[in-house]
Write a protein that holds these residues in place. Structure first.
Motif, PDB file in Angstrom:
ATOM      1  N   LYS A 107      -9.325  -5.340  23.819  1.00 45.48           N
ATOM      2  CA  LYS A 107     -10.048  -6.367  22.937  1.00 45.48           C
ATOM      3  C   LYS A 107     -10.089  -5.963  21.604  1.00 45.48           C
ATOM      4  CE  LYS A 107     -13.349  -7.069  26.779  1.00 45.48           C
ATOM      5  NZ  LYS A 107     -14.758  -7.041  27.255  1.00 45.48           N
ATOM      6  N   ILE A 108      -9.656  -4.989  21.058  1.00 50.78           N
ATOM      7  CA  ILE A 108      -9.730  -4.796  19.632  1.00 50.78           C
ATOM      8  C   ILE A 108      -8.291  -5.112  18.949  1.00 50.78           C
ATOM      9  CG2 ILE A 108      -9.956  -2.906  18.039  1.00 50.78           C
ATOM     10  CD1 ILE A 108     -11.399  -1.372  19.819  1.00 50.78           C
ATOM     11  N   GLU A 109      -8.411  -6.339  18.098  1.00 48.95           N
ATOM     12  CA  GLU A 109      -7.256  -6.606  17.443  1.00 48.95           C
ATOM     13  C   GLU A 109      -6.978  -5.889  16.258  1.00 48.95           C
ATOM     14  OE1 GLU A 109      -7.980 -10.542  16.396  1.00 48.95           O
ATOM     15  OE2 GLU A 109      -8.334 -11.385  18.096  1.00 48.95           O
ATOM     16  N   HIS A 110      -5.698  -5.370  16.382  1.00 44.09           N
ATOM     17  CA  HIS A 110      -4.886  -4.573  15.373  1.00 44.09           C
ATOM     18  C   HIS A 110      -3.392  -4.652  15.474  1.00 44.09           C
ATOM     19  CE1 HIS A 110      -3.883  -1.061  13.007  1.00 44.09           C
ATOM     20  NE2 HIS A 110      -5.183  -0.875  12.444  1.00 44.09           N
ATOM     21  N   LYS A 111      -2.637  -4.484  14.317  1.00 47.51           N
ATOM     22  CA  LYS A 111      -1.302  -4.795  14.380  1.00 47.51           C
ATOM     23  C   LYS A 111      -0.515  -3.768  14.980  1.00 47.51           C
ATOM     24  CE  LYS A 111      -1.030  -7.698   9.897  1.00 47.51           C
ATOM     25  NZ  LYS A 111      -0.427  -7.796   8.537  1.00 47.51           N
ATOM     26  N   HIS A 112      -1.098  -2.475  14.643  1.00 48.58           N
ATOM     27  CA  HIS A 112      -0.249  -1.299  15.423  1.00 48.58           C
ATOM     28  C   HIS A 112      -1.254  -0.474  16.080  1.00 48.58           C
ATOM     29  CE1 HIS A 112       2.635  -2.457  12.246  1.00 48.58           C
ATOM     30  NE2 HIS A 112       1.658  -2.300  11.524  1.00 48.58           N
ATOM     31  N   LYS A 113      -1.233  -0.764  17.556  1.00 51.04           N
ATOM     32  CA  LYS A 113      -1.878   0.047  18.315  1.00 51.04           C
ATOM     33  C   LYS A 113      -1.187   1.045  19.399  1.00 51.04           C
ATOM     34  CE  LYS A 113      -4.934  -2.571  20.563  1.00 51.04           C
ATOM     35  NZ  LYS A 113      -5.623  -3.729  21.288  1.00 51.04           N
ATOM     36  N   ILE A 114      -1.673   2.211  19.481  1.00 48.23           N
ATOM     37  CA  ILE A 114      -1.043   3.166  20.213  1.00 48.23           C
ATOM     38  C   ILE A 114      -2.068   3.798  21.110  1.00 48.23           C
ATOM     39  CG2 ILE A 114       0.214   5.589  20.037  1.00 48.23           C
ATOM     40  CD1 ILE A 114       1.141   4.757  17.062  1.00 48.23           C
TER      41      ILE A 114
END
Length: 466
Positions: A369-376
């Motif tokens: 649900k968390i919006e972020h450009k770079h997720k790992i």
């Protein structure tokens, strides 16, 4: 020597210690034994370090030492447990000590910490330290109760069917809470039904002794367990029950925030299942029937019910709601539980103290649900799942493959053996040290990284390189 006699010595000592490395002069050393250790072998060391007394097992190699400080018992663990139970009932001479016990598959330690903080805003409270919630940790926690303690909060953990049943006999709680039931420790419980039956031993004790249960009204599993037992003495909480709205989060405001109906925490209109304790609802912008905003420092919507449990218990003990909300807002999680860490290069969501299928699914759903450009995603294998290990790890792998993330980094043989096809954004490592070495060769920057896994995978090892 009787428990009463040992208790008299305990009251005149500086306390009980089970580890000679931490032993202080004037403490009683109690020698415990396990599969890989024998505390009786440290009896002489304890005497030399100034222990007031040393309690050892009968017929052990050190039970024949010629020292008046030596106390011989049949079973040192049972002695510890009996001593704790005796202390629980006798430490306060003129009044009864309320003891709250809690257990559950997920969230019990966080819930315990939140309850401790809201109650500490008004009372002198002792609570289980860390996760000392087993057959040794529980009695040691009870022995921390002092003559001026107002309330004790005891966390109880379980890996086997009889664990909770045995612990409630030691604690004899006045009230209790099960946070939830889920798939964990299946190697010991065999299946989900075994988990429910084991955890419900707390309900069984409380119902049998006509004692209070705090219950999540929205949790179908818990409600089924209570209905089956015809439980009547209840105080409810829940997202729907308390008319809770979970407020939106973003990277600038990443922590859980709640808006809830103030009147839902009132005892008015709740029927016969709730005792009216005359709770003080002072403050709160002067709106008795308005809404409360609860700010936390917890990551994850799955912590909502943990917060609500703390608030309903605050109400029960007549804690001012402003003070309770403030106590929750000032709580910062530690020990790799629902923590947000901002390093020089990245933002980490660290929930790596432990993992099971239930908590893993919730953590991934929240991360999605968390919006972020770079997720790992860095995920460690789940332990103690027995025959269901492959199927449960496959379910988690399916969830991971459906997520919109840049990279998935897996740790543990349980995951690696399921990886039939290699993918450029999915890598599997046998240990967290192997993953750490890989990460040391990468330039990961400006990323949001979820770190979660069972204790056996030691996922916290990779924090330093991110």
């Amino acid at each position: 020597m009787t428990i009463e006699q040992i208790y008299s010595l305990f009251r005149s000592s500086k306390g009980i210690c089970t580890d000679t490395r931490k032993l202080e002069k004037g403490e009683i050393f109690l020698a415990l034994s396990g599969e890989n250790f024998d505390g009786n072998t440290y009896a002489e060391i304890a005497l030399d370090k100034g222990a007031s007394y040393v309690i050892v097992k009968k017929d052990s190699a050190f039970s024949h030492l010629d020292d008046s400080r030596l106390i011989i018992v049949e079973d040192t663990l049972k002695t510890l447990q009996d001593l704790a139970n005796y202390h629980r009932h006798n430490v306060l001479e003129a009044r009864h000590l309320p003891v709250l016990a809690l257990t559950g598959t997920n969230g019990k330690t966080t819930t315990k910490e939140l309850i401790y903080r809201v109650l500490s805003s008004k009372y002198r409270v002792i609570a289980t330290e860390g996760n000392l919630n087993n057959d040794i940790g529980v009695p040691l926690s009870l022995l921390k109760i002092k003559s001026d303690t107002d309330i004790a909060i005891i966390e109880m953990g379980a890996n086997h069917p009889d664990d909770i049943a045995n612990l409630v006999k030691i604690v004899e709680p006045d009230m209790g809470l099960i946070t939830n039931v889920g798939k964990a420790h299946l190697q010991g419980f065999l299946n989900f039904e075994g988990v429910c039956k084991a955890k419900a031993k707390l309900y069984d004790y409380l119902i049998e002794h006509s004692r209070l249960i705090f219950a999540n009204h929205d949790d179908a599993n818990l409600q089924a367990m209570l209905k089956e037992r015809n439980a009547k003495l209840l105080e409810y909480y829940g997202i729907e029950y308390n008319d809770v709205q979970i407020l939106e989060t973003d990277m600038e405001h990443p922590f859980l925030r709640l808006s809830m109906n103030n009147s839902s925490l009132s005892s008015e209109g709740k029927g016969d299942n709730v005792n009216n304790y005359g709770a003080d609802f002072g403050g709160l912008s002067g709106k008795r029937h308005g809404r409360i905003i609860v700010n936390t420092n917890l990551i994850g919507e799955y912590n909502t019910n943990n917060v609500l449990a703390a608030l309903v218990i605050a109400r029960h003990f007549n804690v001012n709601m402003d003070d309770a909300v403030s106590a929750i807002s000032s709580y910062y999680p530690q020990n790799n539980r629902s923590q947000l860490l901002k390093t020089e290069y990245n933002t980490l969501i660290v929930d790596a103290y432990n993992a099971n299928p239930s908590s893993m699914s919730l953590a991934l759903a929240n991360f999605q649900k968390i919006e972020h450009k770079h997720k790992i995603v860095c995920i460690g294998a789940m332990g103690e799942l027995g025959n269901e290990s492959n199927s449960e790890h496959m379910k988690i792998l399916d969830i991971l493959l459906s997520m919109d993330v840049e990279k998935i980094l897996l740790v543990g043989q349980s995951f690696c053996q399921l990886m039939k096809e290699k993918s450029p954004n999915i890598l599997c490592f046998f240990t967290s040290d192997d993953l750490k070495k890989y990460l040391e060769t990468q330039l990961i920057r400006d990323s949001l990284i979820l770190i979660k896994g069972s204790r056996s995978t030691k996922m916290e090892n990779i924090i330093s390189v991110l």
